[in-house]
Design a protein around this motif. Structure first.
Motif, PDB file in Angstrom:
ATOM      1  N   SER A 219       0.846  -1.206   0.000  1.00 44.99           N
ATOM      2  CA  SER A 219       0.000   0.000   0.000  1.00 44.99           C
ATOM      3  C   SER A 219       0.877   1.251   0.000  1.00 44.99           C
ATOM      4  CB  SER A 219      -0.971  -0.001   1.186  1.00 44.99           C
ATOM      5  OG  SER A 219      -0.275   0.198   2.408  1.00 44.99           O
ATOM      6  N   ALA A 220       2.030   1.189   0.688  1.00 39.03           N
ATOM      7  CA  ALA A 220       2.929   2.350   0.711  1.00 39.03           C
ATOM      8  C   ALA A 220       3.475   2.617  -0.695  1.00 39.03           C
ATOM      9  CB  ALA A 220       4.077   2.113   1.687  1.00 39.03           C
ATOM     10  N   ALA A 221       3.800   1.541  -1.416  1.00 39.79           N
ATOM     11  CA  ALA A 221       4.323   1.705  -2.776  1.00 39.79           C
ATOM     12  C   ALA A 221       3.241   2.292  -3.687  1.00 39.79           C
ATOM     13  CB  ALA A 221       4.800   0.362  -3.320  1.00 39.79           C
ATOM     14  N   ALA A 222       2.020   1.797  -3.541  1.00 41.28           N
ATOM     15  CA  ALA A 222       0.927   2.294  -4.388  1.00 41.28           C
ATOM     16  C   ALA A 222       0.644   3.762  -4.072  1.00 41.28           C
ATOM     17  CB  ALA A 222      -0.324   1.448  -4.167  1.00 41.28           C
ATOM     18  N   PHE A 223       0.667   4.097  -2.783  1.00 43.46           N
ATOM     19  CA  PHE A 223       0.437   5.501  -2.400  1.00 43.46           C
ATOM     20  C   PHE A 223       1.553   6.389  -2.979  1.00 43.46           C
ATOM     21  CE2 PHE A 223       0.789   9.149   0.530  1.00 43.46           C
ATOM     22  CZ  PHE A 223      -0.509   9.641   0.422  1.00 43.46           C
ATOM     23  N   GLY A 224       2.783   5.897  -2.917  1.00 39.19           N
ATOM     24  CA  GLY A 224       3.915   6.644  -3.490  1.00 39.19           C
ATOM     25  C   GLY A 224       3.699   6.904  -4.981  1.00 39.19           C
ATOM     26  N   GLU A 225       3.197   5.904  -5.680  1.00 40.08           N
ATOM     27  CA  GLU A 225       2.921   6.083  -7.116  1.00 40.08           C
ATOM     28  C   GLU A 225       1.849   7.161  -7.316  1.00 40.08           C
ATOM     29  OE1 GLU A 225       4.571   4.910  -9.564  1.00 40.08           O
ATOM     30  OE2 GLU A 225       5.691   3.243  -8.641  1.00 40.08           O
ATOM     31  N   SER A 226       0.860   7.180  -6.433  1.00 40.42           N
ATOM     32  CA  SER A 226      -0.217   8.172  -6.600  1.00 40.42           C
ATOM     33  C   SER A 226       0.314   9.590  -6.351  1.00 40.42           C
ATOM     34  CB  SER A 226      -1.409   7.849  -5.683  1.00 40.42           C
ATOM     35  OG  SER A 226      -1.119   8.164  -4.326  1.00 40.42           O
ATOM     36  N   ILE A 227       1.277   9.724  -5.435  1.00 43.97           N
ATOM     37  CA  ILE A 227       1.885  11.048  -5.193  1.00 43.97           C
ATOM     38  C   ILE A 227       2.700  11.460  -6.430  1.00 43.97           C
ATOM     39  CG2 ILE A 227       3.645  12.301  -3.838  1.00 43.97           C
ATOM     40  CD1 ILE A 227       1.254  11.919  -2.099  1.00 43.97           C
ATOM     41  N   ALA A 228       3.481  10.507  -6.962  1.00 44.12           N
ATOM     42  CA  ALA A 228       4.325  10.824  -8.121  1.00 44.12           C
ATOM     43  C   ALA A 228       3.476  11.210  -9.334  1.00 44.12           C
ATOM     44  CB  ALA A 228       5.227   9.638  -8.450  1.00 44.12           C
ATOM     45  N   ALA A 229       2.290  10.603  -9.432  1.00 43.20           N
ATOM     46  CA  ALA A 229       1.410  10.922 -10.561  1.00 43.20           C
ATOM     47  C   ALA A 229       0.832  12.329 -10.412  1.00 43.20           C
ATOM     48  CB  ALA A 229       0.282   9.893 -10.635  1.00 43.20           C
ATOM     49  N   GLU A 230       0.642  12.744  -9.154  1.00 42.65           N
ATOM     50  CA  GLU A 230       0.029  14.061  -8.912  1.00 42.65           C
ATOM     51  C   GLU A 230       1.059  15.201  -9.010  1.00 42.65           C
ATOM     52  OE1 GLU A 230      -1.693  14.223  -4.999  1.00 42.65           O
ATOM     53  OE2 GLU A 230      -2.132  16.359  -5.174  1.00 42.65           O
ATOM     54  N   ALA A 231       2.299  14.926  -8.583  1.00 43.15           N
ATOM     55  CA  ALA A 231       3.309  15.993  -8.484  1.00 43.15           C
ATOM     56  C   ALA A 231       3.891  16.326  -9.862  1.00 43.15           C
ATOM     57  CB  ALA A 231       4.429  15.560  -7.543  1.00 43.15           C
ATOM     58  N   SER A 232       4.358  17.561  -9.989  1.00 40.17           N
ATOM     59  CA  SER A 232       5.071  17.905 -11.227  1.00 40.17           C
ATOM     60  C   SER A 232       6.569  17.967 -10.923  1.00 40.17           C
ATOM     61  CB  SER A 232       4.581  19.247 -11.761  1.00 40.17           C
ATOM     62  OG  SER A 232       4.655  20.207 -10.758  1.00 40.17           O
ATOM     63  N   PHE A 233       7.366  17.601 -11.899  1.00 38.16           N
ATOM     64  CA  PHE A 233       8.819  17.545 -11.728  1.00 38.16           C
ATOM     65  C   PHE A 233       9.489  18.277 -12.881  1.00 38.16           C
ATOM     66  CE2 PHE A 233       6.996  13.768  -9.798  1.00 38.16           C
ATOM     67  CZ  PHE A 233       7.555  13.794  -8.531  1.00 38.16           C
ATOM     68  N   GLY A 234      10.702  18.722 -12.628  1.00 37.92           N
ATOM     69  CA  GLY A 234      11.471  19.378 -13.685  1.00 37.92           C
ATOM     70  C   GLY A 234      12.905  18.888 -13.646  1.00 37.92           C
ATOM     71  N   GLY A 235      13.710  19.412 -14.543  1.00 42.26           N
ATOM     72  CA  GLY A 235      15.115  19.007 -14.583  1.00 42.26           C
ATOM     73  C   GLY A 235      16.020  20.181 -14.229  1.00 42.26           C
ATOM     74  N   ASN A 236      17.166  19.881 -13.662  1.00 39.68           N
ATOM     75  CA  ASN A 236      18.224  20.883 -13.480  1.00 39.68           C
ATOM     76  C   ASN A 236      19.557  20.153 -13.529  1.00 39.68           C
ATOM     77  OD1 ASN A 236      18.372  19.649 -10.987  1.00 39.68           O
ATOM     78  ND2 ASN A 236      18.034  21.489  -9.778  1.00 39.68           N
ATOM     79  N   LEU A 237      20.619  20.854 -13.137  1.00 43.86           N
ATOM     80  CA  LEU A 237      21.960  20.259 -13.187  1.00 43.86           C
ATOM     81  C   LEU A 237      22.058  18.913 -12.474  1.00 43.86           C
ATOM     82  CD1 LEU A 237      24.589  23.026 -12.346  1.00 43.86           C
ATOM     83  CD2 LEU A 237      24.562  21.481 -14.306  1.00 43.86           C
ATOM     84  N   ARG A 238      21.255  18.748 -11.419  1.00 43.41           N
ATOM     85  CA  ARG A 238      21.442  17.565 -10.577  1.00 43.41           C
ATOM     86  C   ARG A 238      20.705  16.327 -11.068  1.00 43.41           C
ATOM     87  NH1 ARG A 238      22.665  21.770  -7.888  1.00 43.41           N
ATOM     88  NH2 ARG A 238      24.512  21.605  -6.566  1.00 43.41           N
ATOM     89  N   ALA A 239      19.574  16.530 -11.719  1.00 43.92           N
ATOM     90  CA  ALA A 239      18.806  15.373 -12.211  1.00 43.92           C
ATOM     91  C   ALA A 239      17.724  15.850 -13.162  1.00 43.92           C
ATOM     92  CB  ALA A 239      18.166  14.625 -11.041  1.00 43.92           C
ATOM     93  N   GLY A 240      17.232  14.933 -13.979  1.00 41.47           N
ATOM     94  CA  GLY A 240      16.144  15.254 -14.903  1.00 41.47           C
ATOM     95  C   GLY A 240      14.793  14.958 -14.270  1.00 41.47           C
ATOM     96  N   ALA A 241      13.734  15.405 -14.953  1.00 37.47           N
ATOM     97  CA  ALA A 241      12.374  15.223 -14.429  1.00 37.47           C
ATOM     98  C   ALA A 241      12.030  13.738 -14.318  1.00 37.47           C
ATOM     99  CB  ALA A 241      11.371  15.931 -15.344  1.00 37.47           C
ATOM    100  N   ASP A 242      12.431  12.927 -15.291  1.00 38.67           N
ATOM    101  CA  ASP A 242      12.069  11.506 -15.266  1.00 38.67           C
ATOM    102  C   ASP A 242      12.706  10.798 -14.078  1.00 38.67           C
ATOM    103  OD1 ASP A 242      10.602  11.854 -17.495  1.00 38.67           O
ATOM    104  OD2 ASP A 242      12.101  11.030 -18.887  1.00 38.67           O
ATOM    105  N   TYR A 243      13.956  11.151 -13.801  1.00 43.48           N
ATOM    106  CA  TYR A 243      14.638  10.547 -12.652  1.00 43.48           C
ATOM    107  C   TYR A 243      13.906  10.906 -11.362  1.00 43.48           C
ATOM    108  CZ  TYR A 243      18.321   9.363  -9.327  1.00 43.48           C
ATOM    109  OH  TYR A 243      19.026   8.832  -8.274  1.00 43.48           O
ATOM    110  N   ARG A 244      13.552  12.178 -11.248  1.00 48.64           N
ATOM    111  CA  ARG A 244      12.852  12.600 -10.028  1.00 48.64           C
ATOM    112  C   ARG A 244      11.507  11.873  -9.906  1.00 48.64           C
ATOM    113  NH1 ARG A 244      15.699  17.795 -10.950  1.00 48.64           N
ATOM    114  NH2 ARG A 244      16.676  18.273  -8.943  1.00 48.64           N
ATOM    115  N   ARG A 245      10.795  11.738 -11.015  1.00 51.22           N
ATOM    116  CA  ARG A 245       9.496  11.060 -10.978  1.00 51.22           C
ATOM    117  C   ARG A 245       9.702   9.595 -10.556  1.00 51.22           C
ATOM    118  NH1 ARG A 245       8.054  12.335 -15.724  1.00 51.22           N
ATOM    119  NH2 ARG A 245       7.190  14.362 -15.144  1.00 51.22           N
TER     120      ARG A 245
END
Ligand SMILES: Cc1cc2nc3c(=O)[nH]c(=O)nc-3n(C[C@H](O)[C@H](O)[C@H](O)COP(=O)(O)OP(=O)(O)OC[C@H]3O[C@@H](n4cnc5c(N)ncnc54)[C@H](O)[C@@H]3O)c2cc1C
Lengths: 263, 159
Positions: A219-245
């Motif tokens: 359930s924790a993993a599924a909840f984590g997926e639901s947060i990742a689906a809701e949040a927006s991410f971007g890229g910078n020097l340290r990591a890209g949006a896909d990595y953060r997602r």
């Protein structure tokens, strides 16, 4: 380079507030962020004499002065108990002890930095900020506002039963974080904040129904997926949006399971 | 503006600019051990004790230290001497540039936590960068000092 023409140790909040109305003047926290800027300041307003460097405890809350340092937060027994150690965990990777003896909570929250470990954690603690003129504002609202010319005097953290956990990912220790995650599990539900997206931290609700049967690895993993689906991410020097997602659900799952383990 | 502070136990009064940094103030008053490294609050080289707490003197206004107590390695020789030879014995210092900051922060560590674990040493010294050694030598040096000190103490307790 930071150039300062005049230095004033304000003797009252009114004096500090009046001085900070002028665009060329600036309030000093620990000055660490300010010092990275190339700017000329007319008057630097030091709040050191205003007694804002204490953590007051009442039966209902912790009232933390804006000049309290990150090191004070790290070493405070009451905040450690309230957050099951998450307070120290959130600040420990920030540069070094000498840095944390200078950097202030006020400067950290006023800055509303995208990378902020503290903003992430204080959001799930339901913190409020006290502004000298602007009154008391929930941190979540304050974080979304444009910068104002006011003095942040205190941060109030209510005492609430529940469990708190903090997780962050860094490319290397003491660097800025690639992603930050704070979770609080209380009787009225789960609070989850994600920061360093690299945009600033925000609270996300995810799909709370996923946790009604309790916190399990699944359930924790599924909840984590639901947060990742809701949040927006971007890229910078340290990591890209896909990595953060991709790492977002992992941090959320680990933080939730840490809350569960501590029960 | 005029400030007065205690530098290594001596009262010092001087006139400064509003943006004079503490590092420049202490260097101007004979404390050349305090060096300028990154100047971006990252490397720990400029560490001094302000009211006993380690801080980055490159990031503190001298004006803010007005009325306070500042200590540098010049004033803490006896405390440093207890352990620096152990660090040198491990070959931990190569170019030696980072050393004064390391020593200052190790003094602060040992005052706060006289018997730290390896993880506690690593965590406390994480804000001191060394580009030569990879940190293991410093850790071994401090560990060797602590072992020698603890053995000597045990010997005394038994004797
Ligand atoms: C090299 C470096 C690395 C860092 N790494 C991290 C990290 O990994 N994670 C992390 O979370 N943070 C990190 N930070 C940010 C740091 O933790 C602080 O949040 C930051 O330095 C601001 O705090 P300060 O006390 O230095 O504020 P200052 O630099 O003094 O002030 C910042 C801003 O806030 C304003 N301000 C300060 N206090 C008040 C007040 N009471 N009322 C109104 N306005 C005020 C100032 O005018 C200024 O605009 C880093 C900073 C640096 C310089």
């Amino acid at each position: 380079m930071l150039t300062i023409k005049r230095y004033v140790r304000a003797q009252s909040l009114e004096e500090a507030y009046t001085l900070c109305q002028k665009r060329a003047n600036v309030v000093l926290g620990g000055m660490l962020w300010l010092k990275t800027q190339n700017r000329t300041v007319d008057t630097a307003i030091d709040l050191s004499d205003l007694g804002l460097d204490a953590i007051e405890e009442t039966p209902e809350a912790f009232r933390i002065g804006a000049m309290v340092t990150l090191r004070q937060l790290e070493q405070h027994d009451g905040l450690a108990a309230l957050t099951q150690g998450a307070m120290a965990e959130s600040v420990r990777p920030i540069v070094g002890v000498q840095f944390r003896n200078l950097a202030t909570l006020g400067g950290s929250l006023y800055g509303r930095f995208g990378f902020s470990d503290l903003l992430t954690l204080f959001l799930v603690l339901d913190a409020k900020v006290e502004l000298y003129h602007g009154g008391t504002v929930p941190l979540a609202d304050y974080a979304a506002r444009p910068y104002e010319r006011d003095i942040l005097t205190h941060i109030v953290v209510p005492r609430q039963p529940g469990r708190v956990a903090y997780r962050a990912q860094r490319n290397i220790s003491t660097d800025f974080p690639v992603l930050t995650c704070a979770v609080a599990v209380r009787s009225d539900g789960v609070r989850c904040a994600i920061g360093a997206r690299p945009m600033k931290a925000r609270l996300y609700t995810g799909d709370p129904a996923l946790l009604t049967g309790g916190i399990t690895p699944e359930s924790a993993a599924a909840f984590g997926e639901s947060i990742a689906a809701e949040a927006s991410f971007g890229g910078n020097l340290r990591a890209g949006a896909d990595y953060r997602r991709a790492i977002c659900p992992v941090l959320v799952r680990r933080a939730l399971l840490a809350c569960k383990e501590e029960e | 503006m005029e400030i007065q502070l205690k530098l290594n136990g001596r009262p010092v009064r001087d006139s400064i600019d509003a943006d004079t940094l503490l590092i420049d103030f202490v260097r101007a008053h004979g404390c050349a051990s305090v060096k300028r490294g990154c100047e971006t609050s990252n490397c720990g080289l400029c560490t001094v004790l302000l009211d006993g707490k380690p801080v980055l003197s490159c990031s503190v206004l001298a004006a803010r230290a007005d009325g306070h107590e500042v200590q540098t390695l010049e004033g803490l020789q006896a405390e440093a001497e207890e352990f620096v030879a152990f660090i040198a014995d491990q070959g931990a210092e190569q170019c030696g540039f980072c050393n004064p900051g390391y020593v200052m922060n190790t003094i602060a560590l040992l005052r706060e936590n006289p018997d730290p674990t390896d993880d506690e040493i690593r965590a406390y010294l994480a804000g001191n960068l060394c580009r030569c050694s990879g940190y293991e030598g410093q850790l071994r040096g401090i560990r060797a000092f602590l072992s020698a000190r603890n053995q000597a103490k045990e010997g005394q307790d038994r004797g």
